[in-house]
Design a protein around this motif. Structure first.
Motif, PDB file in Angstrom:
ATOM      1  N   GLN A 120       1.032  -7.678  -6.548  1.00  0.00           N
ATOM      2  CA  GLN A 120       1.243  -7.360  -4.886  1.00  0.00           C
ATOM      3  C   GLN A 120       2.522  -6.686  -4.572  1.00  0.00           C
ATOM      4  N   LEU A 121       2.660  -6.400  -3.289  1.00  0.00           N
ATOM      5  CA  LEU A 121       3.914  -5.922  -2.962  1.00  0.00           C
ATOM      6  C   LEU A 121       4.825  -7.112  -2.575  1.00  0.00           C
ATOM      7  N   SER A 153       6.794  -9.686  -0.764  1.00  0.00           N
ATOM      8  CA  SER A 153       7.024  -9.779   0.833  1.00  0.00           C
ATOM      9  C   SER A 153       7.834 -10.699   1.291  1.00  0.00           C
ATOM     10  N   GLN A 174       8.459  -2.892   1.532  1.00  0.00           N
ATOM     11  CA  GLN A 174       7.579  -2.231   2.693  1.00  0.00           C
ATOM     12  C   GLN A 174       6.230  -1.203   1.820  1.00  0.00           C
ATOM     13  N   SER A 175       5.301  -1.075   2.572  1.00  0.00           N
ATOM     14  CA  SER A 175       4.503   0.054   1.909  1.00  0.00           C
ATOM     15  C   SER A 175       4.905   1.154   2.246  1.00  0.00           C
ATOM     16  N   GLU A 217       3.435   4.200   1.149  1.00  0.00           N
ATOM     17  CA  GLU A 217       2.367   5.068   0.756  1.00  0.00           C
ATOM     18  C   GLU A 217       1.550   5.735   1.979  1.00  0.00           C
ATOM     19  N   GLN A 273      -3.539  -2.849  -4.744  1.00  0.00           N
ATOM     20  CA  GLN A 273      -3.030  -2.003  -3.536  1.00  0.00           C
ATOM     21  C   GLN A 273      -1.651  -1.584  -4.029  1.00  0.00           C
ATOM     22  N   TYR A 274      -1.078  -0.750  -2.936  1.00  0.00           N
ATOM     23  CA  TYR A 274       0.284  -0.151  -3.427  1.00  0.00           C
ATOM     24  C   TYR A 274       1.143  -1.288  -3.612  1.00  0.00           C
ATOM     25  N   ASP A 311       4.344  -0.437  -4.803  1.00  0.00           N
ATOM     26  CA  ASP A 311       5.711   0.052  -4.869  1.00  0.00           C
ATOM     27  C   ASP A 311       6.430  -0.149  -6.275  1.00  0.00           C
TER      28      ASP A 311
END
Lengths: 1168, 215
Positions: A714-715, A717, A724-725, A727, A770-771, A773
C-alpha cells in the motif's frame, strides 16, 4: 576471374578435394572445439565446454549450414553434423566424378518448367556447365561458363567486389537503384541484378518452402503467402538476368566460392598477424553476406539444431509446388518485376531431391570444403553457406520465403543481404510484412572470422549494425545510435580465464579482445584507442593448447565474451558474502492480500537454492506502523522478535544477531518462516511505515552490502517517505497529459543513492490493489540497481492468475544468479561517445555504472554520438566490462566485445539498421521524455521518428518516384513497432490506464532485455490448431512445430481456430467459437467448446499427439526466457478476451488508430 | 577490538581469506589500513620474523607467520598483545587444518574466503571481555610474546625504499669517484706534457744558442 582460377586448381584434383572435405569436417570440430577441450585441461576454472562457447557464439552455425545442404540431397532430418558433412562430401565427390549426371538432373528440373521461353536458355547453360573442363564441380564452373554468355556485369561485379570490397558496395548500390525502375516497367526486367544471384539458391529454398506449405494445410495459410514466395523466388532469378533465369543459380554459387577463396588466402596469410586488411575482408563479407550469428539464438548449439535444418529442407524439396502456384500479385510483384512463370513450374515438377541440387548453390558449400582444408580457418566455409540462408531472412516480407527461412532457422548472410535489406518497401501496399519467425538481429557486415567471434546479439546489440562514419551521416539517417546490453545474461557456456595478469590496453584500459591486432608476437594494438601495447610473457603461453608463442590463440582473443577471475587489484575490500534481507509489509492490507504465506512457502522451498556459499547471511524485518526485527542468533530455541516503535529515529536493536549465517541458523530461519504468516494474521494496523523500515534495512546492511527485498502492499503512510495519493481516477483515460509520472519526494532516491554507496541493492515487490505511487517508490530500486515487480490487484483468492505469476516470479527471483558490488563500464572506439544511459543503476563517474546488485534479467541501453569522424577506421568496437562479486565470493570480470563495420554510405546505414533495437532504444528515450517533459511530447517524438525516417529515406536513398510510404526493407516493421509502442500501457492515452500500471510499464521498458521487450510491445501470434510437422525443429527427440507468425490483427483470427499470443510475460490461448472439436478435446481435455472452463490457466498433459506438439511448442517458447510465463486460455466470449484484443495492435482500438490509419497519418506528415 | 584480519600466502602475498569488522563504527576509514595490510603481505617473506608487531598510528598490526602463511590482524593499540597472538595462533591451527595442503596450489585471491565465518566467530570470543577472562589461563604460555619485536609500519614499508635510496647514493658516489679519477689522470698527463714541452723548449733554445753564438 582470379577466383575462378583458384577454383579450378582446387577442383582439378577431385580426390584431393574429397579428402579435404572429409578432413575439413574433422577440422571443423577441432577449431571450434579446439579451444574447448584444451580448456578443460587448462588450469583453473573453466567451464567444461570450452569448445561449445565458441560454437555458441557463432561456430555452430557453420556446422548447421552444412547439414542443410546435405539434407537436400538426402532428406534425412536428424543427421548428426558429421553425417551431414559426409553427405556433402559424397555429393562433392559425385559431382566431380560424375559431373554430368548431376547437372543434368538439375537442369532437368529446370527444363521442365522451361516451357516458358525465357528460362530455356538457362537450362542449357546448366548443361554447359557439365562439360566444362573441371566440370566436376559445381555450379562454380557452370557459372564461369555462363558468365561469358551472359556477360552480366553483376557477376563480374561480384567477383571484383571481393577483391576490392569498397567498390562492391558502391556498385551494388548504384546498380540497385538504377535497375529498380526498369523492373517496374516489365516483369522480366532485372530488378536487382545483384540480388539475382542469391535468387537461385533461394529458389531452391523456396521450393522447399513451398513444399512445406503444401504439406501443411494450404487452407490454413493465407493464399497470399504462397503467392509471394513464388514471386519472390521467380522474380529474383528473372531479375538477375532476364533472359537467363538459370544463370542466377549458378552465379550465386560463384559468388560464394569466390568469396570463400578470396577470403581464404588472405586469411591464411593474415591469420597469424591478426587484423590486416579489414577492407578486403569486408568486401568478402559483403559478397558472402550474413553470418552465423543468427544461429545461436536458436538455442541449442549442438547436433539437435543441425538436424532441424536438415529436416526442413527435406520438407522443402517436396514443397516446391507452392512456388509454382501462380503469383498472387502483390505490390511486391510490381516492384520486383514480373516473376518468371517458367521457373516456377519446374520446381513443382522436380523431384524434390533433384531440384535442390540443381537450384541450390551447393557449390558454395563445396568450395568451402575445399578451401577449408587448405586454410585452416573455418570462416570461409561458413561464409558461403551462411550467405544464402541469411538471405532468406531478409526476404521475409514474402510469407512463403519466410517459412523457408523459418525452416532454416537463423542461417543468414549473403552479399545480397544488404541489397535485400535495402529493398524499398511501400508500406501502403504491402501488407504481409512479418517474417514467419520472430525477427533475428541483422548480421553486421563483417568478415567471416570477425563474425564468427563477434558477440552474441542477445547480449550486445547496436541499433545500427553498420556504424555511420560521421555524425552528419548519422543525422541524415534520422535513426538513433545506441547499444542495448544484457550483460549478466544467463549463459550456457562461458570461457573463464584465470591468469595473474589481465591484459589490458595501457591507455584506455580496454581488455584484450578478439578484435585487436597483433603487430608481431610481442606487441598488440588496441582496437579502441589504437595504442600499441606489449604482450606480457604470461600471455604468450596458451593454456588451451598448452603451447607457447601463440598469443592469438588465447581464449581472450578467441571469444568475444569471456570472464576473468579478477586479481586482488580489483578489490577494494575482501569479497563480500551474499547477504539477503527481506523487508515484509505485515499491515492489515498485506494480510488481506495474503501474499505472506506464499512468500514464506516459496522461500522455505528455495532456501537451499539461494545463491551463496557457507557465508551467506539472511535477515528478516517486518513492518506496519512499527518495525519488527528478528533475532535469529544460533543457539536460540526460537526466533526472538524485537519491536522498534520509534520510527522517527530508527535504530538497530542488536548488532550481530539480526543478519545471521544461513547455514548455522537454518532451523531458526525455517521456524520463523513457518510462523510468520500466522503471527500477523490478526493484525489490524493499517498504517505502513515503509520509509523507516527502509532506513532500518539500510543500517542493517551497510557494513556488508547485499540485497534488500521489499514487499509492499500500500501507500506508505507513516514516517519518512510518507506519500499521498496523487492519482485522480477520472483522469485515467484522459488524452491530455498524464501527471505524476515523476517521484513525489526525493526521499527514496536519496536513500537509494546511500544504498548504492554501501553496495546495497533494493528490489521492490509491489502487490497493491490501490494506488501506491510506484513512481515514487520505484526510485528506491532504480538508483540502487534493483528490480521492480508489480502485481496489480493481487489477492490470493480472488486473483489466482496474479498469485501464480507471483509464485513463479518469486521462484526465479530467489534462485537466479546474483552479482554483488558490481560496476560496469562501456568503452567504445575513439570517436564515439556515450552520452545517455538507460536502466537501473547509478552513474558514478561519466562512464562508470555502479550496480550494487546485478541480476541476469536486467538489461541496459545507452545512446551514443559520433564526436570525431571514423573515416580512418573500418571497424568500430564496443566493450562492456562488468566487474562483480559472485555469490560464492569470487571477484569476476565479464567482458563483452562487439565489433561493427563503419560505413560512409547512407544506404549502408539503412541496410544495417536493427529495427528491434531501434524500437527499444526509442522506447527508452520516450520514457525519459515523458517523465522529463510530457507524455504527449514523447508520443509525438515517436511518430516523428517514423516521419523523419520516411522523409530522410525518400530524399536521400531511394530515387524511386513512387508515391506512398517507402522505407527500406530492413526497417519495414518500424512503423508497426512504433504504433505498437504508442499502444503500450506506458505510452498510451485515451485508454483507461492506472498510473501505477503505467509507471510499472515504463520501468519494464527501461530494464527488460530486448527480446522480452519486443514480445511485450509486439506479441507473437501463432495459429495452433493446424500446426504441421513441416519446418518443425527437432530438439532432443521432441518435435517442436514452428507455426508462422501472424499479424496482430483480428482479421487474422478465425472462429474455427485456436491462436496463441506470446506476450512475453504471459501466453494467451484464444479459442474461437467454432474451434475444431478435436483441438479442444486433444489439447485442452474438454469435450466441447462450451465446457472449457473460463479461467483455465494451464495446458493439461494429454497423451495425444496434438497435445504433445502444442506443449512442446509452449516449452520451446518458454525455454529461453527467464521468468516463466503464465498461460491464459481465453474463450471468445469470455470477458478476458479484452486483454487479448488489446494486444492486436494493428487494429483500431477505442482511442488509438489502426495500422493503416497510422500509416496514412505518417504519410500526411511526410507530404507536408 | 580486532578490526581486520587477513590471511595471505607468504610466497607471493596472495590474500587467501579475510574478515573485516562490520558494525556501525566501521565508519572509520579502514580503507587505508586495508591497503597497508595488502602491501605488508607483499613485503613479508620467509626471512621475516615469525612474529612481529607493527605500529600504524594508534593501531597495531599483529603478524604471525607459519607454514608459508601469514596471519595478520589489525587491532587497537589497547588490545592486549597476548590476546592478539593467541587469536592468530588459533586461526593458524584451524586454517592449517582445513586448507593447509591447498595453500600452495590456489591462484585466485581470497580462495578460502569462507574461512571468514570461522574468523568472525573466533573474533567474537576474543573480543568479548567475559570470555576473554577464561582464555587468560591459556595465554600464559605466550610469555615470549613480550620479546616480540615492535616496529613501525612506516619503517617496514619504507625500509625497502630507504635501502634503495642508499643504493642509488652509493652508486652515485662511485660514479663520481670514477669521474674524479679520470679527471685526475687527465690532469696528470696534461701537466706532464707541459713539463716535457718546457724541457724541449729549453733544450732547443740551448741548441740555437750554441749554434749561433758559439759558431
Amino acid at each position: 576471374m582470379w577466383a575462378s582460377g583458384r577454383e579450378d586448381r582446387a577442383m582439378s584434383a577431385p580426390g584431393f578435394t574429397n579428402l579435404n572435405s572429409s578432413s575439413s569436417s574433422s577440422q571443423d570440430s577441432t577449431p571450434n572445439g579446439g579451444a574447448a577441450p584444451l580448456y578443460q585441461n587448462g588450469p583453473a576454472q573453466t567451464y567444461p565446454y570450452m569448445h561449445t562457447p565458441s560454437g555458441y557464439y557463432g561456430a555452430p552455425p557453420q556446422q548447421q549450414s552444412y547439414p542443410t545442404i546435405p539434407a537436400h540431397s538426402t532428406p534425412a532430418p536428424n543427421k548428426a553434423p558429421i553425417m551431414n558433412r559426409s553427405h556433402s562430401a559424397n555429393y562433392y565427390q559425385n559431382n566431380q566424378q560424375h559431373p554430368l549426371p548431376q547437372h543434368h538432373v538439375a537442369s532437368s528440373a529446370y527444363s521442365a518448367p522451361p516451357s516458358s521461353a525465357p528460362p530455356s536458355q538457362p537450362y542449357t547453360t546448366l548443361h554447359y556447365s557439365a562439360p566444362p573442363p573441371s566440370n566436376a564441380q559445381f555450379n562454380q564452373q557452370s557459372f564461369q561458363q555462363q558468365n561469358p554468355p551472359y556477360a552480366t556485369p553483376g557477376s563480374y561485379c561480384g567477383q571484383q567486389s571481393y577483391h576490392t570490397p569498397p567498390a562492391q558496395h558502391s556498385q551494388q548500390q548504384q546498380q540497385q537503384p538504377s535497375l529498380v525502375p526498369a523492373p517496374a516497367g516489365g516483369p522480366g526486367a532485372p530488378l536487382y541484378p545483384i540480388v539475382s544471384y542469391p535468387s537461385a539458391p533461394r529458389s531452391s529454398h523456396y521450393g522447399t518452402l513451398s513444399s512445406y506449405q503444401s504439406a501443411s494445410t494450404l487452407g490454413v495459410l493465407p493464399t497470399q503467402t504462397g503467392a509471394p514466395l513464388h514471386q519472390y523466388s521467380t522474380p529474383r532469378s528473372a531479375s538477375t538476368q532476364p533472359g537467363h533465369s538459370v544463370a542466377p543459380s549458378s552465379q550465386p554459387t560463384v559468388n560464394g566460392s569466390t568469396a570463400a577463396q578470396a577470403i581464404v588466402p588472405r586469411h591464411y596469410d593474415q591469420s597469424h598477424q591478426a587484423s590486416l586488411s579489414y577492407d578486403s575482408y569486408s568486401g568478402a563479407s559483403h559478397s558472402s553476406g550474413g553470418a552465423d550469428a543468427d544461429r545461436p539464438p536458436s538455442g541449442t548449439p549442438s547436433a539437435s539444431v543441425h538436424s532441424s535444418p536438415g529436416h526442413h529442407q527435406g520438407g522443402d524439396t517436396s514443397s516446391s509446388t507452392t512456388g509454382s502456384a501462380s503469383p498472387v500479385l502483390n505490390s511486391f510483384d510490381s516492384l520486383e518485376g514480373g516473376s518468371f512463370p517458367d521457373s516456377l513450374p519446374p520446381s513443382s515438377d522436380m523431384t524434390n531431391q533433384a531440384q535442390p541440387y540443381s537450384s541450390y548453390s551447393y557449390p558454395s558449400m563445396q568450395p568451402a570444403y575445399q578451401q577449408r582444408p587448405s586454410s585452416h580457418t573455418e570462416s570461409s566455409p561458413s561464409h558461403n553457406q551462411y550467405g544464402q540462408p541469411g538471405y532468406q531472412q531478409y526476404s521475409q516480407p514474402f510469407p512463403s520465403l519466410s517459412q523457408l527461412s523459418a525452416a532454416l532457422g537463423g542461417l543468414s548472410g549473403v552479399p545480397e543481404l544488404e541489397v535485400e535489406a535495402l529493398r524499398p518497401v511501400n508500406l501502403l501496399q504491402e501488407r504481409n510484412l512479418l517474417p514467419p519467425r520472430p525477427l533475428e538481429a541483422p548480421e553486421p557486415n563483417l568478415s567471416p572470422d570477425l563474425k564468427k567471434v563477434n558477440c552474441s546479439p542477445q547480449t550486445f546489440r547496436c541499433t545500427l549494425s553498420s556504424i555511420p562514419q560521421t555524425q552528419a551521416l548519422l543525422n541524415k539517417a534520422r535513426l538513433p545510435l545506441g547499444l542495448l546490453l544484457h550483460p549478466f545474461r544467463d549463459l550456457q557456456q562461458l570461457p573463464v580465464i584465470t591468469s595473474n595478469t589481465i591484459v589490458r590496453c595501457r591507455s584506455c584500459r580496454t581488455y584484450i579482445n578478439p578484435f585487436i591486432t597483433f603487430l608481431d608476437q610481442r606487441r598488440w594494438k588496441c582496437n579502441l584507442c589504437y595504442r600499441v601495447n606489449d604482450v606480457p610473457d604470461e600471455f604468450m603461453y596458451n593454456p588451451v593448447t598448452r603451447s607457447y608463442g601463440e598469443p592469438h590463440k588465447r581464449p581472450e582473443v578467441q571469444n568475444a565474451t569471456v570472464e576473468f577471475i579478477a586479481s586482488s587489484d580489483y578489490m577494494l575490500r575482501p569479497p563480500q558474502p551474499a547477504v539477503y534481507l527481506f523487508v515484509l509489509d505485515v499491515s492489515h492490507n498485506a494480510v488481506e492480500a495474503g501474499y505472506l504465506k506464499f512468500f514464506c512457502e516459496s522461500l522455505l522451498e528455495n532456501l537451499d537454492k539461494l545463491p551463496g556459499d557457507t557465508r551467506t547471511r539472511v535477515g528478516f524485518l517486518t513492518f506496519d506502523n512499527t518495525i519488527h526485527f528478528y533475532n535469529l542468533q544460533e543457539g536460540l530455541s526460537q526466533p526472538q522478535m524485537l519491536v522498534v516503535s520509534d520510527i522517527d529515529d530508527v535504530f538497530i536493536p542488536s548488532h550481530d544477531s539480526l543478519m545471521v549465517n544461513l547455514k548455522e541458523s537454518k532451523e531458526l530461519v525455517q521456524d520463523l518462516l513457518t510462523s510468520l504468516p500466522t503471527m500477523f494474521s490478526q493484525n489490524r494496523e493499517t498504517h505502513s511505515a515503509l520509509g523507516p523500515a527502509l532506513q532500518a534495512a539500510f543500517k542493517l546492511m551497510s557494513p556488508t552490502g547485499g540485497r534488500v527485498t521489499v514487499f509492499q502492499t500500500q501507500l506508505p503512510s507513516l514516517g519518512a517517505g510518507m506519500l499521498q495519493s496523487r492519482e485522480d481516477p477520472n483522469q485515467r483515460s484522459s488524452t491530455k497529459g498524464v501527471q505524476h509520472l515523476g517521484p513525489a519526494t526525493d526521499f527514496y532516491k536519496k536513500l537509494a543513492l546511500d544504498c548504492s554507496g554501501q553496495q546495497i541493492g533494493v528490489d521492490l515487490f509491489l502487490l497493491s490493489s490501490q494506488y501506491a505511487d510506484l513512481a515514487s517508490l520505484a526510485c528506491i530500486s532504480k538508483y540502487s540497481a534493483g528490480s521492480i515487480f508489480y502485481y496489480p490487484s493481487f489477492h490470493y483468492i480472488h486473483n489466482p492468475a496474479q498469485l501464480e505469476k507471483f509464485q513463479k516470479d518469486l521462484e526465479r527471483y530467489l534462485t537466479r544468479k546474483i552479482g554483488f558490488e558490481a560496476v560496469m563500464r562501456i568503452r567504445c572506439t575513439k570517436g564515439l561517445s556515450i552520452h545517455t544511459f538507460h536502466g537501473n543503476f547509478f552513474v558514478r563517474s561519466t562512464d562508470l555504472l555502479s550496480l550494487a546488485n546485478v541480476n541476469p534479467d536486467s538489461a541496459f541501453a545507452v545512446q551514443m554520438s559520433i564526436e570525431d569522424s571514423l573515416a580512418d577506421t573500418s571497424l568500430a568496437c564496443f566493450q562492456a566490462a562488468l566487474l562483480y562479486t559472485s555469490s560464492k565470493g569470487k571477484r569476476r570480470i565479464r567482458v563483452h566485445t562487439l565489433c561493427l563495420p563503419v560505413v560512409n554510405q547512407l544506404s549502408d546505414v539503412y541496410a544495417g539498421a536493427d529495427v528491434q533495437a531501434i524500437t527499444c532504444l526509442l522506447a527508452n528515450m520516450a520514457i525519459d521524455r515523458s517523465i522529463s517533459s510530457s507524455l504527449s511530447d514523447a508520443r509525438d517524438a515517436l511518430v516523428n521518428a517514423v516521419v523523419d525516417l520516411v522523409t530522410a529515406y525518400k530524399s536521400s536513398v531511394s530515387n524511386l518516384q513512387q508515391s506512398g510510404l517507402v522505407v527500406p526493407a530492413a526497417l519495414r516493421l518500424f512503423p508497426l513497432y512504433i504504433l505498437a509502442l504508442l499502444k503500450q500501457k506506458a505510452l498510451r492515452t485515451g485508454t483507461s490506464t492506472r498510473l501505477d500500471e503505467r509507471v510499472f510499464a515504463m520501468c519494464e521498458f527501461k530494464t527488460q532485455p530486448l527480446q522480452q521487450l519486443m514480445r511485450i510491445v509486439h506479441p507473437d501470434l501463432y495459429r495452433l490448431d493446424n500446426m504441421s510437422e513441416q519446418g518443425a525443429l527437432h530438439l532432443n527427440n521432441t518435435v517442436v512445430p514452428q507455426p508462422p507468425l501472424l499479424h496482430l490483427s483480428a482479421e487474422r483470427l478465425s472462429r474455427d481456430g485456436a491462436f496463441l499470443m506470446d506476450c512475453g510475460d504471459a501466453f494467451y490461448l484464444w479459442i474461437g467459437k467454432c474451434c475444431n472439436e478435436m483441438f479442444i478435446r486433444d489439447v485442452l481435455g474438454c469435450p466441447s467448446y462450451a465446457s472449457v472452463p473460463p479461467n483455465m490457466s494451464h495446458i493439461p498433459e494429454l497423451e495425444t499427439p496434438l497435445s504433445e506438439r502444442v506443449r512442446a511448442f509452449f516449452d520451446w517458447l518458454q525455454d529461453n526466457r527467464a521468468f516463466s510465463s503464465t498461460i491464459h486460455v481465453v474463450k471468445d466470449d469470455a470477458s478476458a478476451k479484452a486483454t487479448f484484443f488489446q494486444n492486436l495492435v494493428e487494429d483500431r482500438s477505442e482511442s488509438a488508430s489502426s495500422y493503416s490509419e497510422f500509416l496514412q497519418h505518417v504519410q500526411l506528415q511526410v507530404s507536408k | 577490538m580486532i578490526l581486520l584480519t587477513i590471511i595471505a600466502r607468504i610466497a607471493d602475498g596472495l590474500p587467501l581469506a579475510a574478515s573485516v569488522q562490520e558494525d556501525e563504527q566501521s565508519g572509520r576509514d579502514l580503507q587505508q589500513y586495508q591497503s597497508q595490510a595488502k602491501q605488508l603481505c607483499r613485503k613479508l617473506n620467509a626471512q621475516s620474523p615469525a612474529r612481529c608487531i607493527l605500529e600504524a598510528g594508534d593501531m597495531y598490526f599483529h603478524c604471525l607467520i607459519a607454514e608459508d602463511v601469514c596471519y595478520l590482524s589489525l587491532c587497537e593499540a589497547s588490545f592486549p598483545k597476548k590476546m592478539a597472538f593467541a587469536y592468530l595462533e588459533d586461526l593458524h591451527t584451524e586454517f592449517h587444518y582445513l586448507y593447509g595442503k591447498k595453500v600452495s596450489t590456489v591462484t585466485r585471491p581470497y580462495s578460502f574466503i569462507e574461512f571468514d565465518t570461522y574468523i568472525q566467530k573466533k573474533k567474537k570470543t576474543y573480543v568479548d571481555n567475559r570470555t576473554r577472562r577464561n582464555l587468560g589461563s591459556i595465554n600464559t604460555e605466550l610469555q615470549d610474546v613480550q620479546k616480540i619485536m615492535v616496529a613501525n609500519i612506516e619503517e617496514v614499508l619504507q625500509r625497502g625504499e630507504a635501502l634503495s635510496a642508499l643504493d642509488t647514493k652509493a652508486s652515485n658516489l662511485s660514479t663520481l669517484s670514477k669521474k674524479y679519477r679520470s679527471d685526475a689522470k687527465y690532469l696528470n698527463t696534461r701537466s706532464m706534457y707541459a713539463k716535457v714541452a718546457a724541457v724541449a723548449v729549453c733544450f732547443i733554445t740551448l741548441i740555437i744558442y750554441v749554434r749561433f753564438w758559439w759558431l
